[in-house]
Design an enzyme around this catalytic site. Structure first.
Site: not given
Lengths: 424, 424
Positions: B10, B12-14, B78, B170
């Site tokens: 992954g 992403g941010f993490g 995966v 938003e």
């Protein structure tokens, strides 16, 4: 509201120029396009090679005419025309009357009877074509990173471009730069500089519309960028595995078609004569035989000017659009009609990678960096609106300075291949 | 080459924060993602509402690590993990050994058992989701221009957003601005200001993570923009025709889902316990029970900190990624391991249209134009790279000055609806 209703089919260069030419004429206009955007096709290949983003070369058509209440924009697909009743038929079942009809529906790829090649060798006409080719190019490099078989990796890193007109030359040059410069250092199982880019041309030279000297210069420049240029090479087969030139097979997992176009079906709609490329044959006033209120313009029309066929390029479409608008204005005003359509050829331009181009303005011929700057300035000038001009200029400047391309996105899944054609 | 192999699933941010935290550690890293790009999800809604282009909020992951030869990037999906043999299985059949595994695979939409709503009420997680919602919004206006039936046109011009967290708020605010400002003057058969935007929330207030005062302010601001806010309203049905709230049916041809998420299947891969949202339950060191070499981070993990569940937002994912990197470094260096994971909540931010926002930093609470500037600056700061920061800043500035949005493109055809589920 004006009485005279002009229907324009197609919001490309020709269609928009016709609408623009009818500003303040005493007409109401309906502009029909099956897409919501005008596309700046000369830069479409730059979307395919991650240089520009889709929104930098496409504009919502209706925004262009927001301040012109006499123009109505319709998103719909035209499925037929009835020139006797003067009616256009839309895909949603609605019909639309016209007093004057302008057909500017452009062209699509032609595979010379080999339509089964379309799936493996996509051409470049729409934003979706461009993002699909971009996806295939980027995915090939990604798959190569995981591929352990040397031959298969070689095939993944081989890119074949068929057709060495401006689009083919420009694609080949930028794919070479992408592989050899932009992607440098990003892969661990191979060096992207290994990528093989092959430009295949059936005729004897690249850029056949240019002078032989400029063709030769272009070929040398491409070869310096690492492109293999194969002229006098007729493609005999395309498949998922690669491309065949006569008896020779080249394993290539990415193939791009830049070899031929086929006009949209305007001639069929109208029931008029077409040439071999499907273009409606029109008279010197751009009208098909027997239809005085219908004009066909751009690369949907087959017409000669000064004894030579008018080429299917943006400036020709714009000149035709402007001419037709002038004719309609004169007719409505009761003034003298303009004479026959005269095409003024302004020149040929093509880039070869980031710092080189060839320009042929007839008397003036340029090549190299100066030509490249001229090409860039000309294209920015012809973009629509300050926003796009600044955005494209900025994207190019960034790539020029850093070599980094921002639009390197793999988006959308590949559609499943079409069912096999019935055996004949 | 380092011996210890860290596999990160992954980008992403993490995942990226974990990779960044392991820079110069004595490890080799394989970063696997099924997309070639890192996506800045907090601004994804701006792609859906034509404010930003896809390439402005997404970056090719491998470019980020071009200068770090110890990081290898793999584009693959995966399909399973075998924690006993310490193996990750890829969709192409290959497997990959790891010494330490970090799973940061994020979450997707959850329809609370009503998966048949997914097709008519898409959520917003990927670039394709965003371009699909953009296409539906723009097509609705286009279809309304051709629609002659008043009720049908009304349904086409009704936009329902389900869920009033930051994304829902938003989206609603910007769709209202799009309809009432950007599209002004562009249609001939209706006034786009007629468009009805309905924000539907099951709970008693919008932005429930904020203070009641900021919720109230947000609600009032949305209503001033022309959004109908319906709180305490449980959606009982979604279809192509519209949305039902209890017994009430609202005809709406465009529905956006911003109501719930479901974790990716990491817990299933590992065979460990999950919470109701499918998140793997991890200990205070972010490890699932019994697996000392596996970490699960971001909104794939269920963990509490200071007695409260850690929220599924970008800053939390980044803190977890950094924490895990610190742990791995300490372990390899043989130094003291960091203690339990402690989440530091930095605040909540949400915009309401172009010139207003709410910011809740605990002690400091802001709303209105100042909060909006703060929101904008914070988001530009967190974008990756100078190129994106300048590009997004420029896009926002242009809209701020002119009201015109550049990314108003309808691209890709709508996929056919999935086959009807078998009747039960």
């Amino acid at each position: 509201m004006a009485e005279h209703h002009v229907v324009v089919i197609g919001g490309g260069f020709g269609g928009l120029e016709a609408v623009n030419g009818l500003k303040n004429a005493n007409v109401r206009i309906t502009l029909i396009d099956r897409r919501n955007h005008h596309l700046f096709q000369p830069l479409l290949y730059q979307v395919a090679v991650t240089t520009l983003a889709t929104s930098e070369i496409a504009w919502p058509i209706r925004t262009l005419y927001r301040d012109q209440p006499h123009v109505r924009t319709i998103l719909a697909e035209v499925v037929g025309v009835d020139p006797n009743d003067k009616i256009v038929r839309l895909d949603n079942g609605q019909t639309m009357d016209y007093d004057t009809l302008i057909i500017a529906t452009g062209s699509t790829h032609a595979y010379f009877g080999k339509d089964e090649w379309a799936h493996v060798a996509p051409g470049l006409k729409t934003l979706e074509d461009a993002t699909m080719i971009r996806r295939r190019i980027l995915r090939a490099f990604e798959a190569a990173e995981l591929e352990q078989d040397t031959d298969k990796r070689r095939a993944l890193l081989t890119f074949a471009i068929i057709g060495a007109g401006p689009t083919g030359v420009e694609m080949a040059g930028i794919i070479a730069e992408l592989a050899h410069k932009t992607l440098h250092g990003e892969f661990r199982s191979f060096d992207p500089a290994e990528a093989r880019i092959i430009l295949i041309e059936g005729g004897p030279r690249v850029l056949s519309a240019f002078t032989p000297e400029l063709s030769e210069y272009t070929r040398n420049s491409l070869e310096k960028l690492g492109v293999e240029v194969r002229t006098d090479s007729i493609v005999s087969g395309c498949s998922e595995e690669g491309v065949s030139i006569g008896e020779e097979f080249i394993a290539a997992r990415t193939i791009v078609w830049a070899a031929g176009v086929q006009a949209s079906p305007a001639a069929k709609w109208l029931g008029v004569e077409a040439d071999r490329a499907g273009r409606a044959i029109v008279d010197e006033n751009l009208r098909p035989a027997g239809l005085s209120d219908v004009y066909v313009i751009g690369d949907t029309a087959a017409v000669a000017s000064n004894g030579k066929p008018v080429p299917g390029i943006a400036p020709a479409a714009k000149q035709m659009g402007a001419y037709v608008a002038r004719r309609i204005r004169s007719k409505l005003a009761g003034t003298e009609l303009p004479g026959r359509f005269n095409y003024r050829h302004q020149g040929n331009l093509a880039t070869i990678g980031t710092r080189s181009a060839v320009v042929d303005f007839g008397k003036i011929k340029l090549r190299g960096a100066l030509a490249w700057w001229l090409w860039g300035i000309a294209h920015i000038y012809f973009l629509i609106g300050t926003r796009s001009r600044m955005s494209v200029a900025w994207s190019w400047l960034w790539i020029y300075l850093t070599g980094q391309r921002s639009a390197r996105l793999i988006t959308q899944k590949e559609a499943a291949p079409p069912p096999a054609p019935p055996s004949t």
